[in-house]
Enzyme design. Structure first.
Site, mmCIF file in Angstrom:
data_model
loop_
_atom_site.group_PDB
_atom_site.id
_atom_site.type_symbol
_atom_site.label_atom_id
_atom_site.label_comp_id
_atom_site.label_asym_id
_atom_site.label_seq_id
_atom_site.Cartn_x
_atom_site.Cartn_y
_atom_site.Cartn_z
ATOM 1 N N THR A 39 34.040 8.678 -7.488
ATOM 2 C CA THR A 39 32.949 8.699 -8.509
ATOM 3 C C THR A 39 32.571 9.976 -8.888
ATOM 4 O OG1 THR A 39 32.017 6.992 -6.702
ATOM 5 C CG2 THR A 39 30.722 7.793 -8.605
ATOM 6 N N VAL A 59 33.726 -5.160 -8.895
ATOM 7 C CA VAL A 59 32.521 -4.334 -9.283
ATOM 8 C C VAL A 59 32.216 -3.439 -8.299
ATOM 9 C CG1 VAL A 59 30.221 -4.196 -10.232
ATOM 10 C CG2 VAL A 59 31.872 -6.314 -11.021
ATOM 11 N N SER A 60 32.101 -2.061 -8.761
ATOM 12 C CA SER A 60 31.669 -1.084 -7.593
ATOM 13 C C SER A 60 30.165 -0.922 -7.676
ATOM 14 C CB SER A 60 32.375 0.167 -7.893
ATOM 15 O OG SER A 60 31.710 0.678 -9.067
ATOM 16 N N ASP A 61 29.518 -0.264 -6.964
ATOM 17 C CA ASP A 61 28.119 0.208 -6.796
ATOM 18 C C ASP A 61 27.796 0.945 -7.956
ATOM 19 O OD1 ASP A 61 29.893 2.495 -5.450
ATOM 20 O OD2 ASP A 61 28.107 3.446 -5.865
ATOM 21 N N THR A 92 27.890 8.055 -3.900
ATOM 22 C CA THR A 92 29.518 7.988 -4.174
ATOM 23 C C THR A 92 30.063 7.501 -2.623
ATOM 24 O OG1 THR A 92 31.524 9.363 -4.547
ATOM 25 C CG2 THR A 92 29.427 10.422 -3.888
ATOM 26 N N GLY A 93 31.238 6.922 -2.822
ATOM 27 C CA GLY A 93 31.814 6.764 -1.679
ATOM 28 C C GLY A 93 32.092 5.131 -1.524
ATOM 29 N N GLY A 141 31.789 1.618 -2.254
ATOM 30 C CA GLY A 141 30.794 0.847 -2.962
ATOM 31 C C GLY A 141 30.083 -0.364 -2.378
HETATM 32 N N1 GLY Z 1 31.854 4.078 -5.278
HETATM 33 C C1 GLY Z 1 32.829 3.701 -6.132
HETATM 34 C C2 GLY Z 1 33.378 2.426 -5.727
HETATM 35 O O1 GLY Z 1 33.208 2.089 -4.776
HETATM 36 O O2 GLY Z 1 34.237 2.030 -6.615
#
Ligand code: GLY
Length: 281
Positions: A155, A184-186, A204-205, A207
């Site tokens: 991210t 869908v990510s966070d 970040t990390g 999701g």
């Molecule tokens: N934080 C990005 C994802 O998990 O896609």
């Protein structure tokens, strides 16, 4: 007040070499050089985080925009969001294809009645707004896809407070890599990206874990209720660690206090404030 800008290029495993660390800090420095003067000249935190994330998306070192990871069906679908803390206004796009800068679409959506768009709708809106299209595929990510490498994170993001004390956050991602199509990510949610009048956070990390901990919105609301930034972040990450939490974040509060913290081996970040530039180690 003196403005503050913090940017990140993702959380994950340890940086492999001094040369890789140098390459990342050179890139982060050039992005601070581009975006921090916006704040020094009295520009808004919203503009600064927007420009910083655009530059991060344009650099294929990071998993957002150019250089995004590839989903398991061979497509790249990107997501981004932005939040104006003063207006408490959030906008984002999910799983958009072939857009040069997903964060530009998120920024444009801030002024629309329908502010979170996905897939084909997001693409149609980008077309209507005449936003530039570009293929985000890079040789590096094509090789990772061929090796069926499923990533854990990736991210980019930025948080800022401007001379008027206004806060903003922006976050963009290419996803995990080799994930189920249209995951869908966070990043385009208030778990991954949030700002109010007291705090701005970009996470970040992993999701799914970031969503489960409602990371960014929880921290901002706690600061609004009077908690100290360091304390709120430390508690959330400690609680998450007990459940295997695999993520980090950058944050700034309205007084310009910065917090960068992670449960992963490394968080790639840099900041600019009255004392100069600082970088991750
Ligand atoms: N934080 C990005 C994802 O998990 O896609």
């Amino acid at each position: 007040m003196k403005p503050v800008l913090v940017i990140h290029g993702g959380a994950g495993s340890k940086i492999r070499s001094l040369e890789q660390h140098r390459e990342l800090t050179r890139s982060l420095e050039s992005i601070l050089n581009l975006a921090y003067p916006i704040l020094l000249k009295g520009g808004s935190s919203l503009e600064a985080v927007h420009r910083a994330v655009m530059a991060l998306e344009d650099d294929s070192l990071y998993n957002a925009g150019k250089g995004s990871k590839i989903q398991s069906d061979g497509q790249i679908r990107m997501s981004a969001s932005i939040m104006d803390g003063k207006r408490r206004r959030f906008a984002g796009c999910m799983n958009v294809e072939d857009l040069k800068n997903p964060i530009r679409l998120a920024r444009a959506l801030l002024n629309e009645p329908d502010r979170v768009l996905s897939g084909e709708g997001a693409r149609q809106m980008a077309k209507k707004l005449k936003l530039p299209l570009a293929s985000p595929f890079t040789d590096h990510q094509i090789a990772a896809y061929k090796a069926r490498r499923r990533g854990k994170s990736g991210t980019v993001g930025a948080v800022a407070v401007d001379t008027q004390g206004r806060l903003a956050a922006a976050t963009s991602t290419g996803g995990r890599g080799f994930e189920f199509p249209f995951r869908v990510s966070d990043s385009p949610t208030i778990a991954g990206n949030f700002a109010n009048r007291h705090c701005a956070v970009s996470a970040t990390g992993h999701g799914e874990q970031i969503v489960e901990c409602a990371v960014a919105s929880t921290i901002c609301r706690q600061i609004e209720s009077g908690a100290r930034l360091e304390t709120a972040v430390a508690k959330l990450l400690k609680d998450a660690r007990r459940e295997g939490g695999d993520f980090g974040l950058i944050a700034v509060d309205r007084r310009g206090h910065i917090c960068t913290s992670t449960n992963t081996a490394c968080l790639i970040w840099a900041s600019a404030d009255q004392s100069g530039y600082s970088y991750f180690r």
